[in-house]
Scaffold this motif. Structure first.
Motif, short mmCIF file in Angstrom:
data_model
loop_
_atom_site.label_atom_id
_atom_site.label_comp_id
_atom_site.label_asym_id
_atom_site.label_seq_id
_atom_site.Cartn_x
_atom_site.Cartn_y
_atom_site.Cartn_z
N GLN A 151 0.82 -1.22 0.00
CA GLN A 151 0.00 0.00 0.00
C GLN A 151 0.86 1.27 0.00
OE1 GLN A 151 -3.61 0.17 -0.02
NE2 GLN A 151 -3.07 2.25 -0.59
N PRO A 152 1.81 1.40 0.93
CA PRO A 152 2.66 2.60 0.86
C PRO A 152 3.58 2.61 -0.35
CG PRO A 152 3.34 1.16 2.67
CD PRO A 152 2.04 0.64 2.16
N LEU A 153 3.98 1.43 -0.86
CA LEU A 153 4.78 1.41 -2.08
C LEU A 153 3.99 2.05 -3.22
CD1 LEU A 153 6.84 -1.58 -3.46
CD2 LEU A 153 5.44 -0.20 -4.95
N ARG A 154 2.71 1.72 -3.31
CA ARG A 154 1.88 2.31 -4.36
C ARG A 154 1.76 3.82 -4.20
NH1 ARG A 154 -4.11 0.00 -5.32
NH2 ARG A 154 -4.36 0.81 -3.20
N ASP A 155 1.78 4.30 -2.97
CA ASP A 155 1.72 5.75 -2.74
C ASP A 155 2.86 6.46 -3.45
OD1 ASP A 155 -0.48 5.39 -1.08
OD2 ASP A 155 0.61 5.75 0.79
N VAL A 156 4.07 5.88 -3.35
CA VAL A 156 5.25 6.59 -3.86
C VAL A 156 5.64 6.16 -5.28
CG1 VAL A 156 6.17 6.97 -1.55
CG2 VAL A 156 6.88 4.94 -2.82
N CYS A 157 5.12 5.02 -5.73
CA CYS A 157 5.47 4.53 -7.07
C CYS A 157 4.26 3.78 -7.64
CB CYS A 157 6.70 3.63 -6.99
SG CYS A 157 7.46 3.29 -8.59
N PRO A 158 3.20 4.49 -8.01
CA PRO A 158 1.95 3.82 -8.43
C PRO A 158 2.07 2.99 -9.69
CG PRO A 158 1.85 6.20 -8.83
CD PRO A 158 3.07 5.96 -8.00
N ASP A 159 3.11 3.22 -10.48
CA ASP A 159 3.29 2.44 -11.71
C ASP A 159 4.33 1.33 -11.56
OD1 ASP A 159 5.45 4.12 -11.43
OD2 ASP A 159 5.46 4.81 -13.52
N TRP A 160 4.69 1.00 -10.30
CA TRP A 160 5.71 -0.04 -10.08
C TRP A 160 5.22 -1.39 -10.60
CZ3 TRP A 160 6.36 -4.58 -7.05
CH2 TRP A 160 7.68 -5.05 -6.99
N ILE A 161 6.12 -2.10 -11.27
CA ILE A 161 5.85 -3.44 -11.80
C ILE A 161 6.88 -4.40 -11.23
CG2 ILE A 161 5.85 -4.86 -13.90
CD1 ILE A 161 4.84 -2.41 -15.42
N ASP A 162 6.40 -5.54 -10.72
CA ASP A 162 7.31 -6.54 -10.18
C ASP A 162 8.09 -7.16 -11.34
OD1 ASP A 162 8.55 -8.81 -9.06
OD2 ASP A 162 6.93 -9.09 -7.63
#
Length: 199
Positions: A151-162
């Motif tokens: 959830q906080p990862l999405r806050d700072v990098c909403p387009d992150w892809i594993d």
């Protein structure tokens, strides 16, 4: 971008670090205060520049153990410059050592697994680097099972892809909320509690 590890030589331009605490820090500092201080300490690591700090969230300890609730967040950083000196400071091994120094300064004592702690810093990802060994394994091997990190990862990098399986962060979160991890097994997830005020 997806990359394979070259020990001692890979230097990322985008770094994600999970920050958590559930015990008082030095001088009796509240866990959220320790987490905020840790974000500032990360920004002060030579060769790094702070890009964003997530909302701070409260979540129960996982696995359930009767510990105090955790404060959790994610910090996004980037390399401060392209010079070789900065690059040498930002290898996975060097970053892990820097995180351990910040934890120690906050009173972290390493004991048994999943013990309560005054500060916990986890290197989550470096660009699209896939590094199965040695430590630190990247992306973090349990990242995809932890809503309190995603959830906080999405806050700072909403387009992150594993980079391991190509799933965007939204899809990973949705799979966990539906009780299934990427392999179809029930994921060990504790739902997020309310966010903690920033002030």
């Amino acid at each position: 971008m997806r990359g394979r590890a070259t020990p001692g030589r890979y230097a990322a331009t985008m770094i994600l670090v999970a920050v958590g605490a559930n015990l008082p820090g030095p001088g009796g500092a509240r866990p959220i205060t320790t987490c905020r201080r840790a974000a500032r300490a990360l920004a002060a690591v030579p060769g790094l520049r702070l890009v964003a700090v997530s909302t701070w969230y409260g979540s129960a300890a996982m696995p359930p153990s009767g510990q105090p609730d955790y404060v959790n967040g994610v910090v996004r950083l980037e390399r401060a410059g392209p010079d070789a000196a900065a690059a040498g400071l930002l290898t996975p091994e060097a970053l892990l050592a820097a995180l351990h120094r910040i934890e120690a300064a906050a009173g972290r004592v390493r004991s048994v697994a999943n013990a309560a702690r005054s500060l916990d810093l986890d290197l989550l990802a470096m660009d699209g680097l896939v590094r199965p060994a040695p430590d630190p394994v990247l992306p973090h091997p349990r990242l995809q099972d932890r809503l309190f990190v995603l959830q906080p990862l999405r806050d700072v990098c909403p387009d992150w892809i594993d980079p391991r399986d190509g799933r965007p962060v939204d899809a990973i979160i949705a799979a966990l909320w539906h009780g299934s991890g990427g392999d179809g097994c029930a994921a060990p997830v504790q739902p997020l509690l309310s966010s903690i005020p920033q002030r």
